[in-house]
Write an enzyme that holds these catalytic residues in place. Structure first.
Site, PDB file in Angstrom:
ATOM      1  CE  LYS A  51      17.651   2.927  -9.142  1.00 37.44           C
ATOM      2  NZ  LYS A  51      16.901   3.462  -7.992  1.00 37.44           N
TER       3      LYS A  51
ATOM      4  CE1 TYR B 254       8.927   1.895  -0.770  1.00 39.07           C
ATOM      5  CE2 TYR B 254       9.909   2.121  -2.954  1.00 39.07           C
ATOM      6  CZ  TYR B 254      10.035   2.099  -1.575  1.00 39.07           C
ATOM      7  OH  TYR B 254      11.270   2.266  -1.008  1.00 39.07           O
TER       8      TYR B 254
ATOM      9  CG  ASP C 296       6.279   7.958  -7.701  1.00 39.75           C
ATOM     10  OD1 ASP C 296       7.225   8.005  -8.522  1.00 39.75           O
ATOM     11  OD2 ASP C 296       6.352   7.367  -6.605  1.00 39.75           O
TER      12      ASP C 296
END
Length: 286
Positions: free
Chosen positions: A263, A140, A235
């Site tokens: 984050k 994802y 990623d």
């Protein structure tokens, strides 16, 4: 109000009563706890029940909830201002720290992991002047149309949107390969190698059960992207600064061309970044 009452009323104002489908717990056939506060490794719901938090906001809260140092720094910064449409010294400090810790040349800060991955793809396409992107089934990379593809049974030949509202044109240049499968990626490059701008991969795939890539697999991705002139993107939204301070790059000792973060950079607050080798950024120089 108890958890059930809050959840039922939420359904009047938010689809499914939540702001992300996984939070509805439909697969568990239970009412989701409505969380009120967190401290350290624990979270507490509206009924006062305490839980050990193994999720940690899907990863960013590596220091736990409401860490005093993080809170104090956030408060001190908010006393100065909330946001500017201009450069700041704080962003320079953050950029330098990430580049030094991870060992990259330059980064650009953005607002989320999705922005980071879609911007990295755009940079790769601009640099290589190619359109096709390779991703892996089960990985994802955010809520960008080009990533929302369900491989189905025709993994090599047919791209099927995995979410309603995604036009087929948006994913026509997305190629799906199988994770940890060298033969799969070899077949992809034999067919489309000179059209591929980049390969994007989670070094540890989170959404399909925290599955680490093998070193042989990542090394093959590095070698074949170099061979065909494509870029390799790690990623590290989920792995960055967690599996090691230097991320999966440090663990596997493999150098990607581009990397993405999110984050955890801001102690759980919304932010992101993508970065890599200096030569890649020439298309952005003014």
């Amino acid at each position: 109000m108890n958890n059930l009452e809050i959840f039922n009323e939420s359904k009047r104002y938010m689809p499914g009563g939540v702001n992300s489908p996984v939070r509805a717990y439909t697969g568990l056939n239970i009412n989701p706890p409505v969380i009120k506060r967190g401290k350290g490794a624990y979270i507490y719901d509206e009924e006062g029940k305490r839980y050990i938090d193994f999720v940690l906001a899907w990863g960013p809260m590596i220091l736990g909830h409401s860490d005093e140092e993080v809170i104090n720094e956030a408060i001190n910064t908010l006393r100065e201002a909330q946001a500017f449409g201009a450069p700041t010294y704080l962003e320079l400090e953050l950029a330098k720290l990430i580049c030094e810790v991870y060992g990259i040349d330059m980064i650009r800060l953005v607002n989320s992991g999705t922005e980071a991955t879609m911007s990295a793809i755009k940079l790769a396409r601009g640099y290589t002047k190619r359109d096709k992107v390779v991703k892996f089934s089960g990985c994802y990379h955010g809520h960008f149309d080009g990533f929302l593809v369900d491989a189905g049974s025709g993994v090599m030949t047919e791209n099927i949107p995995g979410s309603a509202g995604v036009p087929k044109d948006s994913i026509k240049n997305t190629i799906i390969a199988n994770y940890n499968d060298i033969d799969s990626i070899k077949e992809v490059f034999e067919k489309w190698g000179n059209e591929i701008a980049c390969v994007i991969v989670e070094p540890v795939a989170g959404n399909m059960g925290v599955v680490p890539a093998t070193r042989e697999f990542l090394k093959f991705l590095r070698d074949i992207t170099i061979k065909y002139g494509a870029l390799l993107i790690f990623d590290e939204v989920m792995t960055g600064f967690r599996v090691a301070l230097g991320g999966a790059k440090e663990v596997y000792d493999i150098e990607p061309d581009l990397v993405t973060f999110a984050k955890i950079m801001g102690g759980g607050l919304p932010c992101g970044a993508y970065g890599g080798k200096k030569i890649l950024w020439r298309i952005y120089h003014h």
